[in-house]
Design a protein around this motif. Structure first.
Motif, mmCIF file in Angstrom:
data_model
loop_
_atom_site.group_PDB
_atom_site.id
_atom_site.type_symbol
_atom_site.label_atom_id
_atom_site.label_comp_id
_atom_site.label_asym_id
_atom_site.label_seq_id
_atom_site.Cartn_x
_atom_site.Cartn_y
_atom_site.Cartn_z
ATOM 1 N N ILE A 175 0.811 -1.210 0.000
ATOM 2 C CA ILE A 175 0.000 0.000 0.000
ATOM 3 C C ILE A 175 0.848 1.265 0.000
ATOM 4 C CG2 ILE A 175 -1.798 1.248 1.279
ATOM 5 C CD1 ILE A 175 -1.413 -2.435 1.854
ATOM 6 N N ALA A 176 2.131 1.160 0.306
ATOM 7 C CA ALA A 176 2.982 2.342 0.483
ATOM 8 C C ALA A 176 2.952 3.260 -0.733
ATOM 9 C CB ALA A 176 4.421 1.905 0.787
ATOM 10 N N GLY A 177 3.117 2.687 -1.925
ATOM 11 C CA GLY A 177 3.155 3.518 -3.122
ATOM 12 C C GLY A 177 1.815 4.133 -3.468
ATOM 13 N N THR A 178 0.734 3.428 -3.160
ATOM 14 C CA THR A 178 -0.601 3.942 -3.475
ATOM 15 C C THR A 178 -0.895 5.222 -2.713
ATOM 16 O OG1 THR A 178 -1.385 1.694 -3.871
ATOM 17 C CG2 THR A 178 -3.055 3.367 -3.478
ATOM 18 N N LEU A 179 -0.449 5.308 -1.471
ATOM 19 C CA LEU A 179 -0.735 6.460 -0.618
ATOM 20 C C LEU A 179 0.350 7.528 -0.691
ATOM 21 C CD1 LEU A 179 -1.989 4.610 2.598
ATOM 22 C CD2 LEU A 179 -3.246 5.225 0.542
ATOM 23 N N ALA A 180 1.295 7.373 -1.596
ATOM 24 C CA ALA A 180 2.463 8.256 -1.637
ATOM 25 C C ALA A 180 2.061 9.708 -1.864
ATOM 26 C CB ALA A 180 3.414 7.800 -2.745
ATOM 27 N N GLU A 181 2.800 10.604 -1.220
ATOM 28 C CA GLU A 181 2.774 12.054 -1.436
ATOM 29 C C GLU A 181 1.584 12.762 -0.797
ATOM 30 O OE1 GLU A 181 5.240 12.952 -5.340
ATOM 31 O OE2 GLU A 181 3.228 12.286 -5.864
ATOM 32 N N ARG A 182 0.747 12.044 -0.009
ATOM 33 C CA ARG A 182 -0.415 12.740 0.544
ATOM 34 C C ARG A 182 -0.950 12.138 1.833
ATOM 35 N NH1 ARG A 182 -1.539 9.316 -3.538
ATOM 36 N NH2 ARG A 182 -3.565 8.290 -3.753
ATOM 37 N N CYS A 183 -0.283 11.155 2.407
ATOM 38 C CA CYS A 183 -0.781 10.483 3.612
ATOM 39 C C CYS A 183 0.017 10.919 4.834
ATOM 40 C CB CYS A 183 -0.690 8.968 3.440
ATOM 41 S SG CYS A 183 -1.296 8.024 4.861
ATOM 42 N N GLN A 184 -0.692 11.152 5.954
ATOM 43 C CA GLN A 184 -0.019 11.534 7.189
ATOM 44 C C GLN A 184 0.774 10.358 7.762
ATOM 45 O OE1 GLN A 184 -2.167 13.739 10.187
ATOM 46 N NE2 GLN A 184 -3.732 14.366 8.703
ATOM 47 N N MET A 185 1.834 10.672 8.474
ATOM 48 C CA MET A 185 2.714 9.645 9.030
ATOM 49 C C MET A 185 1.999 8.795 10.076
ATOM 50 S SD MET A 185 5.649 9.770 7.533
ATOM 51 C CE MET A 185 6.528 8.741 8.688
ATOM 52 N N ALA A 186 1.289 9.441 10.996
ATOM 53 C CA ALA A 186 0.629 8.699 12.068
ATOM 54 C C ALA A 186 -0.425 7.749 11.508
ATOM 55 C CB ALA A 186 -0.007 9.667 13.067
ATOM 56 N N ALA A 187 -1.160 8.208 10.502
ATOM 57 C CA ALA A 187 -2.177 7.356 9.891
ATOM 58 C C ALA A 187 -1.533 6.150 9.222
ATOM 59 C CB ALA A 187 -2.983 8.158 8.867
ATOM 60 N N TYR A 188 -0.402 6.369 8.594
ATOM 61 C CA TYR A 188 0.257 5.267 7.890
ATOM 62 C C TYR A 188 0.714 4.191 8.869
ATOM 63 C CZ TYR A 188 3.021 2.807 4.452
ATOM 64 O OH TYR A 188 3.514 1.836 3.622
ATOM 65 N N LEU A 189 1.329 4.598 9.968
ATOM 66 C CA LEU A 189 1.788 3.633 10.953
ATOM 67 C C LEU A 189 0.612 2.910 11.597
ATOM 68 C CD1 LEU A 189 4.098 2.337 12.494
ATOM 69 C CD2 LEU A 189 4.021 4.237 14.118
ATOM 70 N N SER A 190 -0.490 3.641 11.840
ATOM 71 C CA SER A 190 -1.672 3.019 12.439
ATOM 72 C C SER A 190 -2.242 1.941 11.527
ATOM 73 C CB SER A 190 -2.745 4.079 12.710
ATOM 74 O OG SER A 190 -2.263 5.042 13.617
ATOM 75 N N TYR A 191 -2.333 2.266 10.251
ATOM 76 C CA TYR A 191 -2.871 1.284 9.309
ATOM 77 C C TYR A 191 -1.979 0.043 9.246
ATOM 78 C CZ TYR A 191 -0.959 -0.266 4.890
ATOM 79 O OH TYR A 191 -0.281 -0.971 3.955
ATOM 80 N N SER A 192 -0.644 0.241 9.278
ATOM 81 C CA SER A 192 0.287 -0.890 9.216
ATOM 82 C C SER A 192 0.074 -1.846 10.384
ATOM 83 C CB SER A 192 1.738 -0.376 9.215
ATOM 84 O OG SER A 192 2.003 0.398 8.069
ATOM 85 N N LEU A 193 -0.115 -1.296 11.569
ATOM 86 C CA LEU A 193 -0.311 -2.133 12.752
ATOM 87 C C LEU A 193 -1.632 -2.891 12.689
ATOM 88 C CD1 LEU A 193 0.979 0.344 15.497
ATOM 89 C CD2 LEU A 193 2.167 -1.649 14.569
ATOM 90 N N VAL A 194 -2.696 -2.228 12.245
ATOM 91 C CA VAL A 194 -3.991 -2.896 12.119
ATOM 92 C C VAL A 194 -3.930 -3.995 11.069
ATOM 93 C CG1 VAL A 194 -6.399 -2.572 11.430
ATOM 94 C CG2 VAL A 194 -5.298 -0.902 12.929
ATOM 95 N N MET A 195 -3.243 -3.708 9.991
ATOM 96 C CA MET A 195 -3.151 -4.669 8.892
ATOM 97 C C MET A 195 -2.445 -5.950 9.326
ATOM 98 S SD MET A 195 -3.695 -4.867 5.501
ATOM 99 C CE MET A 195 -3.046 -5.733 4.074
ATOM 100 N N VAL A 196 -1.261 -5.813 9.923
ATOM 101 C CA VAL A 196 -0.458 -6.988 10.284
ATOM 102 C C VAL A 196 -0.964 -7.631 11.570
ATOM 103 C CG1 VAL A 196 1.873 -7.812 10.813
ATOM 104 C CG2 VAL A 196 1.553 -6.024 9.116
ATOM 105 N N GLY A 197 -1.560 -6.838 12.453
ATOM 106 C CA GLY A 197 -2.007 -7.392 13.722
ATOM 107 C C GLY A 197 -3.372 -8.047 13.681
ATOM 108 N N TRP A 198 -4.202 -7.675 12.697
ATOM 109 C CA TRP A 198 -5.568 -8.195 12.718
ATOM 110 C C TRP A 198 -6.064 -8.676 11.354
ATOM 111 C CZ3 TRP A 198 -8.967 -10.527 15.353
ATOM 112 C CH2 TRP A 198 -10.329 -10.478 15.057
ATOM 113 N N VAL A 199 -5.989 -7.832 10.341
ATOM 114 C CA VAL A 199 -6.591 -8.165 9.049
ATOM 115 C C VAL A 199 -5.854 -9.319 8.374
ATOM 116 C CG1 VAL A 199 -7.179 -7.296 6.755
ATOM 117 C CG2 VAL A 199 -7.441 -5.816 8.750
ATOM 118 N N TYR A 200 -4.564 -9.165 8.175
ATOM 119 C CA TYR A 200 -3.774 -10.186 7.475
ATOM 120 C C TYR A 200 -3.769 -11.536 8.206
ATOM 121 C CZ TYR A 200 0.379 -12.475 5.542
ATOM 122 O OH TYR A 200 1.256 -13.378 4.993
ATOM 123 N N PRO A 201 -3.595 -11.592 9.535
ATOM 124 C CA PRO A 201 -3.566 -12.903 10.210
ATOM 125 C C PRO A 201 -4.843 -13.726 10.034
ATOM 126 C CG PRO A 201 -2.663 -11.217 11.645
ATOM 127 C CD PRO A 201 -3.266 -10.508 10.470
#
Length: 542
Positions: free
Chosen positions: A152-178
């Motif tokens: 997803i990193a490239g899709t959100l490039a140039e316009r996504c906030q840092m905190a939102a990006y890290l939050s999404y990463s944690l939700v993705m790997v901690g809950w959705v993907y497993p």
């Protein structure tokens, strides 16, 4: 006395010879049994050692793909956003490691019993690696989780906030993907082909993750870009009027994109060949070799197909034709994504067909995104989501009975091409696609909507104008050429940052920051900046 046989050449003959040489007439049987036990224990130990070493090596190759993703993203964005993009790629790996360690692995594989017919939705043990002995397998699966979230990193490039990006990463790997992993790769998952009682007699075959990794990541990218909106100026002008022809944003370096593509192709051998190690038994080396061959063929066929098909389309539509390197690179990546599902169960000719169709699907998807006014800086959605969907379907079509038997021990149901009256595997594949897309939709779409509602998702318009490197990583600079930033916006950003600093300093005091600042030149230019706040149909408050 003749020469002794070696344990590897003839185990029983060796042990019989050894027992005869002991001259223990009444103990030959005991000696024979002990000898067989000791030799088998040595062989099992050697097998486990080799498996662990190779799994860690494959995990290293997969993790090296993070460098490939980073290079592709850095080359695709403009110079004023390179540092921000690279940091987000690094945060993917960092956040994924902690999320996978704490809860991700436990939800995916915790407490699985390969001999139980019971189906479970989620794992309930092995949190924080407690009681986990197979650390090589944990490392291997961590690399997969990090790859999925980085899509997803490239899709959100140039316009996504840092905190939102890290939050999404944690939700993705901690809950959705497993949960997706548990359903498809855990022996007790309801779609698992490793189950002793699989769905419709075969289950979903996703050998290395076209569905688990790439559809999950690609579908998440689709919802993210729908909610986040396109980059400023991509489809609308400064006043919000729709552009008749979308504006192209040339990336900072085609060389970096090519380097990233080749790194990803290289790492994909760890992705696909390494997937033969955990469950393919004594024939793992044969399955791994087949996976490597099919990976190569599909990527090559897809790259050539996308390149020349795009050439033909350009010639018919414009009368002019040129070789588009971007199409060749992303076409090859789409071929890699597509073959990932069936690389260990397809004949090589099936991989070639898979690649040809993948290149076509990518090209149609890339152009379709532009027509729908969806902005994807690196074309992650057509490469990973559409390529992954086709790959899962292709496995249901071309999975060979011979290789399904080798890899899964079950040849009752193979690809539809081999038996037109047996569609069990293809049906399982379609159910798998539906499950993954539904699960991601239920969790990630509301999550992105909530982030956007809170104002935590998209960067401020002024931050986008001056560039996220300036906004988030310090330093103020002007860039030449296409990336040149108007000095007035740099001044406004400096004024904004100084005002925010004073506001934080005077928080709780009686003196408002605006009073301390006096007349702000930034606020004096509100009318000018408000025209800039129209972001392709969306309005953001500066």
């Amino acid at each position: 006395m003749g020469s002794k046989a070696t344990p590897g050449s003839d185990l029983v003959g060796y042990c019989l010879q050894l027992s005869n040489e002991t001259n223990l007439e009444n103990a030959n049987v005991t000696v024979l049994i002990e000898c067989i036990a000791r030799t088998m224990q040595k062989e099992v130990g050697t097998h486990e050692y080799a498996r662990s070493v190779l799994l860690v090596f494959a995990a290293s190759l997969i993790f090296f793909m993070q460098a490939g993703f980073a290079m592709v993203c850095a080359g695709a964005v403009r110079k004023k956003n390179i540092q921000n993009t690279l940091l987000k790629n690094l945060l993917d790996a960092c956040g994924a490691s902690l999320a996978w360690y704490t809860i991700g692995y436990a939800f995916a594989f915790g407490g699985s019993d390969p001999y139980s017919p019971n189906k479970t939705f989620i794992g309930v043990t092995d949190f924080f690696l407690m009681n986990v002995e197979d650390l090589a397998f944990w490392m291997f699966q961590y690399a997969f989780s990090a790859a999925s979230v980085t899509i997803i990193a490239g899709t959100l490039a140039e316009r996504c906030q840092m905190a939102a990006y890290l939050s999404y990463s944690l939700v993705m790997v901690g809950w959705v993907y497993p949960i997706v992993v548990h359903a498809i790769w855990n022996p007790q998952g309801f779609l698992s082909a490793y189950s002793i009682d699989p769905l419709w007699g075969i289950g979903m075959i996703d050998f290395a993750g076209s569905g688990v990794v790439h559809i999950t990541g690609g579908t998440t990218a689709l919802f993210a870009t729908v909610i986040l909106g396109p980059r400023r100026g991509r489809f609308h002008d400064e006043t919000g009027r729709r552009l008749e022809k979308p504006k192209e944003f040339p990336g900072s370096s085609m060389s970096l994109q090519m380097l990233g593509t080749l790194i990803l192709w290289f790492g994909w051998y760890g992705f696909n060949c390494g997937s033969a190690l955990p469950n393919s038994g004594p024939n793992a080396h044969v399955i791994a070799a087949l996976a490597g061959v099919n990976t190569t063929l599909s990527a090559g066929a897809a790259g050539i197909t996308a390149l020349f098909l795009n050439l033909c389309i350009l010639e018919r539509m414009t009368g002019e034709s040129y070789f588009d390197l971007k199409m060749a690179m992303n076409g090859s990546l789409a071929g890699l994504v597509a073959v990932t599902s069936g690389c260990g169960v397809m004949e090589p000719w099936g991989a070639v067909i898979t690649g040809i169709v993948a290149g076509t699907v990518y090209l149609a998807g890339s152009k379709g995104l532009v027509r729908l006014r969806l902005d994807d800086a690196v074309d992650a959605i057509p490469v990973h989501m559409l390529g992954g969907m086709w790959g899962v379907i292709a496995c249901g079509l071309f999975a060979s009975p011979r290789w399904v038997k080798e890899a899964y021990g079950n040849a009752d149901h193979a690809g539809w091409v081999f038996n037109g009256r047996d569609g069990n595997l293809l049906a399982c594949q379609l159910v798998g696609i539906l499950f993954i897309c539904s699960w991601v939709t239920v969790i990630m779409f509301p999550f992105f909507v909530w982030l956007d509602w809170r104002g935590w998702f998209r960067s401020d318009p002024l931050e986008e104008i001056v560039g996220l490197d300036t906004s988030y990583h310090g330093g103020l600079f002007l860039l030449g050429g296409e990336d040149e930033v108007n000095p007035e916006f740099i001044s406004a950003f400096k004024q904004r940052r100084e005002e925010d600093r004073l506001r934080r300093r005077h928080v709780g005091g009686d003196t408002p920051a605006a009073t301390v600042m006096g007349d702000s030149s930034y606020h004096g230019n509100d009318d000018e900046l408000n025209a800039e706040n129209f972001d392709d149909g969306r309005v953001h408050n500066a």
